[in-house]
Enzyme design. Sequence first.
Site, PDB file in Angstrom:
ATOM      1  CG  ASN A 578      -0.113   0.097   2.521  1.00  0.00           C
ATOM      2  OD1 ASN A 578       0.930  -0.546   2.666  1.00  0.00           O
ATOM      3  ND2 ASN A 578      -0.584   0.896   3.452  1.00  0.00           N
ATOM      4  CB  CYS A 580       2.413   3.264   4.795  1.00  0.00           C
ATOM      5  SG  CYS A 580       1.371   4.707   4.670  1.00  0.00           S
ATOM      6  CD  GLU A 582       0.805   0.121   6.504  1.00  0.00           C
ATOM      7  OE1 GLU A 582      -0.201   0.764   6.837  1.00  0.00           O
ATOM      8  OE2 GLU A 582       1.621   0.531   5.651  1.00  0.00           O
TER       9      GLU A 582
END
Length: 968
Positions: A578, A580, A582
Amino acid sequence: MLNTTLSDSLEAGLPPAAPETHAESENPWSQYHVIRRNGTVVPFEPSKIAVAMTKAFLAVHGGQGAASARNREIVDTLTKQVIASLQRNRAGGGTFHIEDIQDQVELALMRSGEHDVARAYVLYREKRAQERAATRQARAPEHAPALNVSDNGVLRPLDREKLRATIAEAAAGHDAVDVDAILEETIKNLYDGVPVDEVFKSAILAARARVEIDPSYSRVTAGLLLHTIRKEVLGEEVAQSAMGQRYAEYFPQYIRLGVEGDLLDKNLALFDLETLAGALKAERDTQFNYLGLQTLYDRYFLHLKGRRIELPQIFFMRVAMGLALNEIDREARAIEFYEVLSSFDFMSSTPTLFNSGTLHSQLSSCYLTTVADDLASIYDAIKENALLAKYAGGLGNDWTPVRALRSHIRGTNGESQGVVPFLKVVNDTAVAVNQGGKRKGAVCAYLETWHLDIEEFLELRKNTGDERRRTHDMNTANWVPDLFMKRVMEEGEWTLFSPSDVPDLHDLYGREFEAAYLRYEEKTRTGEITLFKRIPAVSLWRKMLSMLFETGHPWITFKDPCNIRSPQQHVGVVHSSNLCTEITLNTSDTEIAVCNLGSVNLAAHMKPGPDGTYVLDHDKLERTITTAMRMLDNVIDINYYAVPKARNANLRHRPVGLGVMGFQDCLHLMRVPFASDTAVEFADRSMEAVCYYAYWASSRLAVERGHYSSFKGSLWDRGILPQDTLALLAEERGGHVEVDTSATLDWDSLRAHIRQHGMRNSNCVAIAPTATISNIIGVSPCIEPHYRNLYVKSNLSGEFTVVNEYLVRDLKALNLWDAVMVSDIKYFDGSLARIDRIPAHLRELYATAFEIDPKWVIECAARRSKWIDQSQSLNIFMTGVSGRKLDETYKLAWLRGLKTTYYLRAMGATNAEKSTGRGGELNAVSADAVSGMAAAHAPIALPAAETVGDVCTLRPGDDGFESCEACQ
């Protein structure tokens, strides 16, 4: 010495106040004024700052030739910085004291590296202060002029005793706070006829200017801000001591206001509001530091017609009620959810905090999509991005299926322009759809390393080249297969293809990918595939690392661990992470993956052990996680879905992402350096506990609510838990996995329970950056080491001094916390390494992110990774970057089986050097001229922002440093 100084020019150069004319009313600065030292109020004129700064440069450097031209450029830049900083502190207009302006000028000079000018300015400013003090002392005593305040147009005398009592209440329990010093500074910045609201703004500024003296001032500032919030919300000044009763009285009114104002879901009015009002704990308002409360006020509290209608405890209860809407015993569950939120034990992610209980309950944090290779699907994907971003979703797009540049288009018999032109449209869409007007849109594009457009993809964030093929506002990430890493290790060749020629590579991983890839390479040799490019794998790897250092992108993420270790490999493929890095969930043409986030505050789950050292409180941790997992599971059913493909996927698989924050705080409580085997072991054991309780909670929810619909055939169903998948990864790779596999908890019982009852959620754990929610509760972000021990943090809410409270406590115990120490720490940019009078064990304990070898960050991450069913946002901090160091670091990440990495935070090895000589010399000038801590309120002097390449600045709070708040 300066003959004509900034100090003189800034004050003497300002004209007297004059009646406002029509032209002045159109002046954007007409709402700003300056208080001179004699108490008169004059219009604020930004041009005077430039004039004064120019005189200062001329006094130090002269005005000849190229140097003069360079100085003019510097003055222009610094003037803009000073004005922007002042404006951030008074976004809606107001008054500046002349000293405040000069503080900002000094700060700008220091940050820019103009140390000669700054040093001369500091010296002269101190000299002028002494001269003014001598003049005042020589004069006959004068009575202080009377001060009147304007309250709704009515003038009345300033009640100094009441003002002092308000400051004293905010300072209650903080022995290090000097109430009278705050009062004196507050009154200094007032003028006759000042609006009453400006009085309290002045008190807030006076208190926050002293944060570096003692971190307690941050909580005092928060207390004063609370006073102004209460006045805005309740319509009158209310003491904190009276808020228990006022909360109970106001809460039902708030629900009515919110529903009638089309802000709140009308179902909130059906709760037993008296019971919920009685559960509100007013005393928890005092937990906030200034940064946390200001962030909530600016960006989270609901407002009607420009007036906030929420207070902190009402805000948390609104979020809790929104998450309990579908519960049978709604009041009991709402109170349970409120307890973990308001105590700071757990915090939901930003979209949930924004929207829970409102008419637009888009509560999910992350959306992952795959873009199909046809024009209609491409623009459908861009439309979906816009719809998902509107209500604060962070986006990850898989662009690998889209054919490469020069690929044949059968429908038109033409050639494709490749992926890049479409990414430009994605970039501009993210800018245009700025998450409901609350913050910038945020998207990350992923591309596999074998894609023929990969080399141009690597350059998307460069500041040179064709701007039509650049994306400066979006993020990019490499989706790297294991075979490529093996070729790098073996110094072999690597072949680039168009996905239109090798369509199945997108969905393959592990040994199946390797077999297919080798077949396609053979086809290039036989002539069956003609559009390809063969390059040394090491050459492409070097370019990936080079661009990562130069532009901060693309991030490096690993395809095979994400898929081989995925519990959901039986129903799809993970094609990207995604925004970020994670989240690792399946995506396809028919499914948009969705993840709902929240994070446990690890520091709140530490307790003193038998020997006095801090240990993890397993009982409390289990209770918190059990509640948190229920909250996250509820999000799935309550959530507003802008796109049907997202709703279908989320209801089918029900993934959530429980994360952690405050890891560095835990190490400080334990007295353990980040760069140590003990820290690595704590990373292992703490994450084992978090995952163990999270998986238990999901399995118990399955008993109550049923397992998720695609459970059958999953790794969970087959009795394979995340730590077991390390062996699967090693098998697929043929080795190349070096991770400790020890465990301490009863995983066999959990495994048996899951096989019998299932899991409520396909995925349970993901460590997000927590950029904003960690600010709200006042702990270190997620799993990161402290950036610095003392620095200025800039974000949308202004500038905030951040001080390491643990360090201050330790230095106070050694009688080392004084003005000189503050000056030294500022001079060395928040680092203790070169301050010899601090004991060595403390310098090691409080080593900052760039002083820690990145291998320790990776080793901690590897120990966590074995327990996590998704991934973790892992920033890499590096000083004195070299090609070899980058190569070793990212190869180590791969060998440790990590699924993803995030930003590379790089800093030059010479950053700490100063041109003014001995450490602390510059900022100690004024400190030495006065006693005690009196001069320590001067602004923190920071160097110019470190740079990751040519775009990514690392001053905390800048967009480059906190870009992932779109998730948290």
